[in-house]
Design a protein around this motif. Structure first.
Motif, mmCIF file in Angstrom:
data_model
loop_
_atom_site.group_PDB
_atom_site.id
_atom_site.type_symbol
_atom_site.label_atom_id
_atom_site.label_comp_id
_atom_site.label_asym_id
_atom_site.label_seq_id
_atom_site.Cartn_x
_atom_site.Cartn_y
_atom_site.Cartn_z
ATOM 1 N N TRP A 16 2.440 8.678 -3.306
ATOM 2 C CA TRP A 16 2.026 7.367 -3.864
ATOM 3 C C TRP A 16 2.918 6.751 -4.743
ATOM 4 O O TRP A 16 2.656 5.627 -5.310
ATOM 5 N N GLY A 17 3.994 7.313 -4.972
ATOM 6 C CA GLY A 17 5.192 6.839 -5.786
ATOM 7 C C GLY A 17 4.830 6.856 -7.402
ATOM 8 O O GLY A 17 5.238 6.387 -8.157
ATOM 9 N N LEU A 18 3.922 7.839 -7.596
ATOM 10 C CA LEU A 18 3.537 7.840 -8.837
ATOM 11 C C LEU A 18 4.242 9.011 -9.768
ATOM 12 O O LEU A 18 4.394 9.248 -10.922
ATOM 13 N N PHE A 57 0.827 -1.076 -0.109
ATOM 14 C CA PHE A 57 0.086 0.002 -0.082
ATOM 15 C C PHE A 57 1.049 1.312 0.000
ATOM 16 O O PHE A 57 1.764 1.563 0.959
ATOM 17 N N PRO A 58 0.835 1.917 -1.020
ATOM 18 C CA PRO A 58 1.852 3.137 -1.318
ATOM 19 C C PRO A 58 1.802 4.350 -0.110
ATOM 20 O O PRO A 58 2.727 5.115 -0.190
ATOM 21 N N PRO A 115 7.081 2.672 0.222
ATOM 22 C CA PRO A 115 7.278 1.688 -0.842
ATOM 23 C C PRO A 115 8.119 2.143 -1.892
ATOM 24 O O PRO A 115 8.836 1.465 -2.554
ATOM 25 N N HIS A 116 7.588 3.468 -2.430
ATOM 26 C CA HIS A 116 8.315 3.741 -3.670
ATOM 27 C C HIS A 116 9.770 4.113 -3.654
ATOM 28 O O HIS A 116 10.417 4.496 -4.734
ATOM 29 N N ILE A 150 -10.394 3.520 -1.020
ATOM 30 C CA ILE A 150 -10.194 4.962 -0.870
ATOM 31 C C ILE A 150 -8.932 5.302 -0.816
ATOM 32 O O ILE A 150 -8.626 6.233 -1.645
ATOM 33 N N PRO A 151 -8.184 5.149 0.007
ATOM 34 C CA PRO A 151 -6.775 5.608 -0.032
ATOM 35 C C PRO A 151 -5.873 5.268 -1.430
ATOM 36 O O PRO A 151 -5.163 6.115 -1.922
ATOM 37 N N ALA A 152 -6.200 3.954 -2.104
ATOM 38 C CA ALA A 152 -5.467 3.767 -3.263
ATOM 39 C C ALA A 152 -6.123 4.455 -4.219
ATOM 40 O O ALA A 152 -5.388 4.940 -5.429
#
Lengths: 261, 252
Positions: free
Chosen positions: B247-249, A88-89, A130-131, B167-169
């Protein structure tokens, strides 16, 4: 028997033929603390089989029993590690490992999460997200998260398939160490012959069209196993010969389709 | 710093060309006023308080309309994402509603509510709701399947799965929805105020047009663009980047 799969079949509804059968008549018995790999060409249903043990896929026919209890839905007695880490990021590494432990007291959560992060050598990164970790490190967090639930069986679906060769070998050694330390029963799906032989007590070989078990090969080579060990090479050849027929079958079918069109 | 310099240089060039055209004297000053006149018009508007009052009123419309649009849009989006039945029945219409420019709703709103602020609120809410709903639907649909499966193997299901994982995702897409709802709401607000009743920036713009005050028309257009860009940059883009990064995006 600890984990017992009896006459298991999986089929999906299909437009042309009514139903499409992935595999049928799968019988498999696994003992406690055993490391069993399921090996097969793509399309043989090995991942589907593992998902059924996890309770993520419904059973079309037959039964799956874990310690004499029927498996129908997912549950914390079966931990699963996927090909993608699926962390879960929005949670830090330690929060990810604590995620399945919410029923425990705060202190217990902390102790367990710390214990398993130490086991995968990531306590230093417990506050990271995590990232910020490499693919191999993320997969180790996923393993710690699955182990933290203290499951009876650890299910692994090509867990190292997306990693580079070097990282994969390191994680093989780590997994062997964890397995010895925790005495878990592990069901490991892979399409890599050498990976299956390097790690497992038994290699279950599946064929395709129709999906079924074609061989159940005990690997009685002392660990740690070296890649250039003659016994390892002999086993690899044995499995390769078994699979060659299956892979040719798939290829032939694909070619036939092309020729027809 | 280098980028800022480039931008300032560009602005100077544009104003220079503008001044040049005025200096040619082809157009009367009432059609194309010199930059200085626009600048002093703006200063006057701020010092006598009329522009400040207009801006505050426009923001009042937004502070009521936008939260409503976000709430209604989120509710519709969740419904469509979670119920195939609802999506098959209404999903198509949501896309057609979203494709209607918000100014089109103004005559409808005026006839429905009369020439007053209710009509403006109505247009702002419509302007933000549909884009929010579409983004929330996408947000929930785009949660990786393996993340949900992983949660299920940990014994999480039902409402807990929705609130703790889905929701968080889906937050990154949700925040994009917020940014777009603001952008569409802002456009809708200007359309609503322009054609409906004041006070507000859009209304001041029409007032200036009616009295042929070109310098004020240009000044208000500049203010509208400035506020739009500033709120986007300082609030929504910043929020979006923060979430994406966590979120690592987003790399680095």
């Amino acid at each position: 028997m600890y984990l017992h799969i009896d006459q298991l079949a999986k089929s999906f509804p299909h437009e042309e033929s009514g139903t499409w059968e992935v595999f049928s008549d799968v019988d498999l018995s696994i003992q406690e603390n055993e490391f069993v790999s399921i090996l097969g060409p793509s399309g043989c249903g090995k991942s589907t089989l593992l998902s059924m043990v996890a309770g993520l896929e419904s059973i079309s026919k037959g039964t799956i029993q874990l310690e004499n209890e029927d498996v129908k839905t997912p549950g914390p007695d079966r931990g699963m590690v996927f090909q993608q880490p699926a962390l879960f990021p929005w949670l830090s590494v330690i929060e990810n490992v604590k995620f399945p432990l919410k029923h425990l007291s705060k202190q217990e959560q902390e102790e367990r999460a710390t214990k398993y992060l130490q086991m995968v050598h990531l306590s230093r990164f417990k506050g990271a997200y995590p990232h910020e970790l490499s693919g191999g490190m993320q997969q180790r967090v996923a393993i710690a998260r699955a182990l933290a639930m203290d499951p009876k069986v650890l299910l692994m679906d090509e867990p190292f398939g997306a990693l580079d060769e070097q990282t994969r070998h390191i994680l093989h050694d780590e997994l062997m160490k964890i397995w010895k330390e925790t005495k878990k029963t592990i069901l490991f799906v892979t399409h890599s012959i050498s990976e299956a032989i390097k790690l497992s007590d038994r290699v279950v070989v599946m064929g395709t069209r129709p999906g079924r078990i074609i061989a159940d090969i005990p690997i009685d080579i002392p660990r740690p196993r070296q890649r250039d060990d003659e016994k390892v090479i002999a086993k690899e050849r044995e499995v390769m010969d078994l699979l060659e027929g299956e892979i040719n079958k798939v290829l032939k079918e694909e070619l036939q389709y092309e020729n027809r069109a | 710093m280098k980028i800022a310099l480039k931008r300032i240089a560009f602005l100077i060039v544009v104003v220079g060309i503008w001044q040049g055209i005025v200096a040619l004297g082809i157009y009367p000053e009432i059609v194309i006023p010199p930059p200085s006149k626009v600048f002093f018009g703006m200063v006057d508007g701020f010092s006598d308080g009329t522009l400040i009052k207009a801006i505050l009123n426009s923001f009042k419309h937004l502070f009521v309309g936008l939260p409503l649009a976000i709430m209604i849009g989120t509710a519709i989006g969740v419904l469509l994402a979670k119920s195939t039945q609802a999506d098959e029945t209404m999903g198509m219409y949501l896309i057609s509603l979203q494709s209607i420019p918000s100014i089109v709703w103004v005559p409808f709103a005026i006839l429905l509510f009369g020439l007053n602020e209710s009509a403006v609120y109505f247009v702002v809410v419509l302007g933000g709701t549909f884009v929010m709903a579409l983004n929330v639907r996408t947000a929930i649909h785009s949660v990786p399947g393996q993340m949900i499966q992983a949660a299920r193997t940990m014994g999480v299901k039902g409402m807990k799965l929705f609130f703790k994982v889905e929701i968080p995702a889906s937050l990154p897409h949700f925040v994009t929805g917020l940014r777009l709802a603001w952008a569409f709401g802002w456009r809708a607000l200007m359309a609503g105020e322009l054609l409906s009743n004041g006070p507000g920036l859009g209304y001041s713009l029409r007032f200036a047009m009616d009295f042929a005050q070109m310098e004020m028309v240009i000044a208000i257009i500049i203010i509208i663009g400035f506020i739009g860009a500033t709120v986007d940059q300082l609030v929504f883009s910043k929020l979006e980047r923060t979430v994406m990064k966590r979120w690592g995006l987003l790399k680095n």
